[in-house]
Every structure is written in C-alpha cells, then in structure tokens.
Scaffold this motif. Structure first.
Motif, mmCIF file in Angstrom:
data_model
loop_
_atom_site.group_PDB
_atom_site.id
_atom_site.type_symbol
_atom_site.label_atom_id
_atom_site.label_comp_id
_atom_site.label_asym_id
_atom_site.label_seq_id
_atom_site.Cartn_x
_atom_site.Cartn_y
_atom_site.Cartn_z
ATOM 1 N N LEU A 74 31.624 29.538 30.419
ATOM 2 C CA LEU A 74 32.997 30.038 30.432
ATOM 3 C C LEU A 74 33.393 30.342 28.995
ATOM 4 O O LEU A 74 33.180 29.521 28.097
ATOM 5 C CB LEU A 74 33.968 29.005 31.018
ATOM 6 C CG LEU A 74 34.181 29.013 32.536
ATOM 7 C CD1 LEU A 74 32.917 28.561 33.245
ATOM 8 C CD2 LEU A 74 35.353 28.121 32.924
ATOM 9 N N ARG A 75 33.994 31.516 28.778
ATOM 10 C CA ARG A 75 34.412 31.866 27.419
ATOM 11 C C ARG A 75 35.587 32.837 27.465
ATOM 12 O O ARG A 75 35.805 33.534 28.468
ATOM 13 C CB ARG A 75 33.247 32.492 26.645
ATOM 14 C CG ARG A 75 32.752 33.808 27.200
ATOM 15 C CD ARG A 75 31.620 34.386 26.363
ATOM 16 N NE ARG A 75 31.109 35.630 26.905
ATOM 17 C CZ ARG A 75 31.635 36.832 26.618
ATOM 18 N NH1 ARG A 75 32.695 36.926 25.818
ATOM 19 N NH2 ARG A 75 31.106 37.917 27.148
ATOM 20 N N GLY A 96 41.113 37.832 28.484
ATOM 21 C CA GLY A 96 41.166 36.855 29.567
ATOM 22 C C GLY A 96 39.993 35.901 29.465
ATOM 23 O O GLY A 96 39.519 35.594 28.370
ATOM 24 N N VAL A 97 39.505 35.458 30.612
ATOM 25 C CA VAL A 97 38.400 34.498 30.653
ATOM 26 C C VAL A 97 37.260 35.079 31.472
ATOM 27 O O VAL A 97 37.484 35.687 32.527
ATOM 28 C CB VAL A 97 38.860 33.154 31.256
ATOM 29 C CG1 VAL A 97 37.686 32.184 31.390
ATOM 30 C CG2 VAL A 97 39.960 32.536 30.407
ATOM 31 N N LEU A 98 36.045 34.861 30.978
ATOM 32 C CA LEU A 98 34.847 35.355 31.663
ATOM 33 C C LEU A 98 33.936 34.179 31.980
ATOM 34 O O LEU A 98 33.554 33.424 31.082
ATOM 35 C CB LEU A 98 34.104 36.365 30.784
ATOM 36 C CG LEU A 98 32.756 36.883 31.319
ATOM 37 C CD1 LEU A 98 32.965 37.677 32.599
ATOM 38 C CD2 LEU A 98 32.046 37.709 30.266
ATOM 39 N N SER A 123 29.126 37.461 37.382
ATOM 40 C CA SER A 123 30.257 37.285 36.469
ATOM 41 C C SER A 123 31.562 37.294 37.243
ATOM 42 O O SER A 123 31.733 38.062 38.194
ATOM 43 C CB SER A 123 30.279 38.396 35.410
ATOM 44 O OG SER A 123 29.079 38.413 34.667
ATOM 45 N N VAL A 124 32.481 36.435 36.807
ATOM 46 C CA VAL A 124 33.839 36.398 37.351
ATOM 47 C C VAL A 124 34.784 36.502 36.164
ATOM 48 O O VAL A 124 34.829 35.599 35.314
ATOM 49 C CB VAL A 124 34.112 35.107 38.145
ATOM 50 C CG1 VAL A 124 35.551 35.089 38.642
ATOM 51 C CG2 VAL A 124 33.139 34.982 39.309
ATOM 52 N N ALA A 125 35.540 37.607 36.089
ATOM 53 C CA ALA A 125 36.435 37.850 34.954
ATOM 54 C C ALA A 125 37.869 37.945 35.442
ATOM 55 O O ALA A 125 38.142 38.465 36.528
ATOM 56 C CB ALA A 125 36.035 39.130 34.229
ATOM 57 N N ASN A 126 38.799 37.417 34.647
ATOM 58 C CA ASN A 126 40.222 37.593 34.938
ATOM 59 C C ASN A 126 40.943 37.855 33.627
ATOM 60 O O ASN A 126 40.471 37.485 32.552
ATOM 61 C CB ASN A 126 40.797 36.366 35.651
ATOM 62 C CG ASN A 126 40.969 35.174 34.731
ATOM 63 O OD1 ASN A 126 41.976 35.040 34.040
ATOM 64 N ND2 ASN A 126 39.966 34.286 34.703
ATOM 65 N N ASP A 127 42.092 38.528 33.715
ATOM 66 C CA ASP A 127 42.847 38.878 32.508
ATOM 67 C C ASP A 127 44.048 37.960 32.299
ATOM 68 O O ASP A 127 45.066 38.364 31.748
ATOM 69 C CB ASP A 127 43.285 40.343 32.550
ATOM 70 C CG ASP A 127 44.108 40.672 33.790
ATOM 71 O OD1 ASP A 127 44.384 39.743 34.598
ATOM 72 O OD2 ASP A 127 44.477 41.836 33.966
ATOM 73 N N GLY A 128 43.893 36.706 32.745
ATOM 74 C CA GLY A 128 44.946 35.725 32.549
ATOM 75 C C GLY A 128 44.891 35.092 31.167
ATOM 76 O O GLY A 128 44.202 35.582 30.266
ATOM 77 N N PRO A 129 45.563 33.949 30.976
ATOM 78 C CA PRO A 129 45.559 33.255 29.688
ATOM 79 C C PRO A 129 44.155 32.804 29.313
ATOM 80 O O PRO A 129 43.283 32.631 30.169
ATOM 81 C CB PRO A 129 46.474 32.050 29.938
ATOM 82 C CG PRO A 129 47.289 32.414 31.126
ATOM 83 C CD PRO A 129 46.425 33.290 31.958
ATOM 84 N N GLY A 130 43.938 32.591 27.992
ATOM 85 C CA GLY A 130 42.647 32.132 27.514
ATOM 86 C C GLY A 130 42.392 30.691 27.894
ATOM 87 O O GLY A 130 43.237 30.014 28.504
#
Length: 344
Positions: free
Chosen positions: A326-327, A332-334, A289-296
């Motif tokens: 991707l969702r 953010g986006v995961l 998994s690659v997660a970030n807390d940026g825009p959707g």
C-alpha cells in the motif's frame, strides 16, 4: 515421495557405482570379466531397493529422531539386517558369476559374505542414515505443506466471516429507502445482488483459487450494492483484460482491498471519489491493483483485520513469490498485489 522414486534413486546409484568401479579397475590394468562385473554390481544394489519400503514403513511406525530408545533399537536392528541381506545377495551373485574371473573361482560363500558384511558395515550405516534423512525431510516438507494449506483455509474462512456487518446493515437500509421511494426494481436488484454476495461468502467449499473473472464478478456485485449506499459519490471501474480473465487467484483476495479503499478513502470525502481495479500480466507475474483518489495513508500505517488475514493467507499460499503493498500514489492510495501467474 512417490513409490517409484526410491527405485530410481537406487538404480542411479548402482549405475554410478558399477561404472566407477569398472572404469577405475580397467585404468589400473586389471583383467576381469567387465560386463559380468558391471551386471553383478548393479544387481547387488537391488537388495537396498527392495529393502527401502520396509525401512520407510518402520520410520512411519517408529519415527526418528526420537527420545524413545525403542525406536533407535528398531532401526539399528533394521540397518544390520538390511546390511546382512545386501552383502549376502552380493556374495551370492559373486559366487555364482565369478565376475573377477579368478581361475580357482571365488572364495567360499560364508567367508566371502563375512568379509563383505564387516568391510561394508560403515557404508551400511551411512546408507540407512541417508534413507532416514531423506524420509524425514520429505515428511517434514509434506507436514509443512499441509500446515500451510490449513492456514490458508483458516484465513479464507476468516475473510468470509469478516464481510463487514456495517456493509450489510447499510445495504439493507438502502433497500428500505428504495422501497419507501417506490423504486421496486432497484430494490429487487439490490436484494438479489446482496443475496449473491452472501451466497459466495458462506460457500463451504475448500477451494482456495478461483478464476479472476469470478473474482471480478463478485467485486462487481459488491460495488453495485455499495453504489446504492453512496449513490453519485462512488464511481468505480473494473479493468480486467479478457486474455487473463481465466488466471487463478485466491478466492476473495480483492474484496478486503476494495473495502479498505471505500472505507478509508472514498467514504472520507464529502464528494466521494473514484475506485479502479486493474489486472495485468508480465511474463509469469500477475499484478492486481486497487486505486482510489481519497485521502493519503495515515501514519503510522497499520493493517486492519482484513489486510492482515490477506497477507498471512498469501504467505501460506505462495511464500516469497507474492507481495502486497500500500502506498500513496500522489492522487490517493494504491494497493498493489503481485502473484505467480497460473492459468486455468
């Protein structure tokens, strides 16, 4: 198809045929030399076992199906020749051992062979057709496997060449800034990390899989170089359990996901954000998994070149046993990648 596979297949068919014949004849109350009959039937199939390599060689040189009448003529002749050899061998065994225990002995050889050849003509065609069909099936599967391997290699080459040029230019500009600020140690460390990255992406080996630990090490260097550019705007974490660090994953499979998260997520925010890469195993499934807390995610959602290449490569390597999704995670986006778990 291994060299011994046809022999095993014919032996299994011979044992089945002999067992069925002996059991059914005994059930009907016939009186024969059962062990001799069993042996003769099994041994008679040896002609097909011996002739199969010849048939396979002919199929390689005169493949079927084909529009060339010559190919069909060759195989028709081969079918009749093998059938003649098979029935000749069977007649020889029957004439020598008299398995049916006839008081006067078996029929003369020539009439016996002729009756067997004509009586088994349809069976000979079916058997030769079965050999042909199996050969074509295995050849097709091998060809498709080779094509999938070539596609996977092409996608890996594309991923290696796709390492974003802007990333390299920005990294070099960041190094220049460090030198101007007289931060020589930081500049040297960044250049060394960038050199390691370029050495990895220009690797000419055809390996498709690497240890997860190696993939994480590449990401660590990639993120360290990105850190020079973004500074305090970028926070990242790699959570790779030691128990699965040896798991085999496609080379450079995570870099496009991380690049995508930085480019479309963290870089879009003035204050930056956090990126987290995790790995977990559930039975025979490995999840990355690659997660970030940026825009959707933007709508409509479209894959870039890196993600598109990654999807095609995963399909070539694992078929339907993989997925890449991707969702929006709400924070953010995961990006979630699932693969069959393969140890070292």
């Amino acid at each position: 198809m291994t060299a011994i596979a046809p022999f095993i297949a014919w032996l299994a068919l011979a044992l089945f045929d002999a067992t069925q014949t002996v059991v059914s004849m005994r059930a009907m109350g016939m009186q024969h030399d059962w062990w001799t009959l069993f042996f003769v039937i099994v041994a008679s199939w040896g002609a097909w076992a011996a002739a199969t390599p010849l048939a396979l060689a002919l199929l390689r040189h005169f493949p079927l199906p084909s529009r060339a009448m010559r190919n069909w003529a060759v195989h028709i002749c081969a079918c009749l020749a093998i059938g003649a050899a098979w029935t000749c061998w069977a007649a020889t065994l029957e004439h020598a051992f008299n398995p049916f225990a006839y008081p006067k002995g078996p029929d003369p050889f020539l009439p016996l062979w002729k009756s067997k050849f004509i009586g088994n003509l349809v069976g000979e065609v079916i058997l030769y057709g079965a050999v042909t069909a199996l050969s074509v099936t295995f050849a097709t599967r091998k060809r498709l496997s080779q094509q999938r391997e070539l596609l996977a290699q092409a996608q890996l080459a594309a991923l290696r060449l796709q390492l974003e040029p802007h990333f390299i230019f920005n990294a070099l500009n960041a190094v220049t800034g460090l030198i101007r600020e007289k931060k020589d140690n930081e500049a040297i460390a960044t250049i060394a990390a960038l050199g390691d990255l370029l050495r990895r992406v220009t690797d000419r080996s055809e390996r498709q899989l690497v240890a997860l630990e190696s993939e994480a090490d590449f990401l660590r260097k990639y993120l360290e170089v990105q850190q020079v550019r973004f500074g305090e705007r970028l926070h990242w974490q790699l959570d790779i359990p030691a128990a699965i660090s040896g798991a085999q994953v496609p080379d450079l499979v995570l870099q496009p996901l991380v690049e995508n998260a930085i480019k479309h997520g963290i870089a879009k925010r003035a204050k930056g954000g956090t990126l987290r890469v995790t790995a977990a195993r559930a039975g025979e499934v490995l999840t990355l998994s690659v997660a970030n807390d940026g825009p959707g995610l933007a709508a409509p959602l479209r894959d870039g070149v890196g993600l598109s290449n990654t999807r095609q490569r995963l399909q070539a390597l694992y078929g339907g046993q993989q997925s890449l999704q991707l969702r929006d995670s709400g924070q953010g986006v995961l990006a979630t990648l699932t693969l069959p778990y393969r140890g070292q």
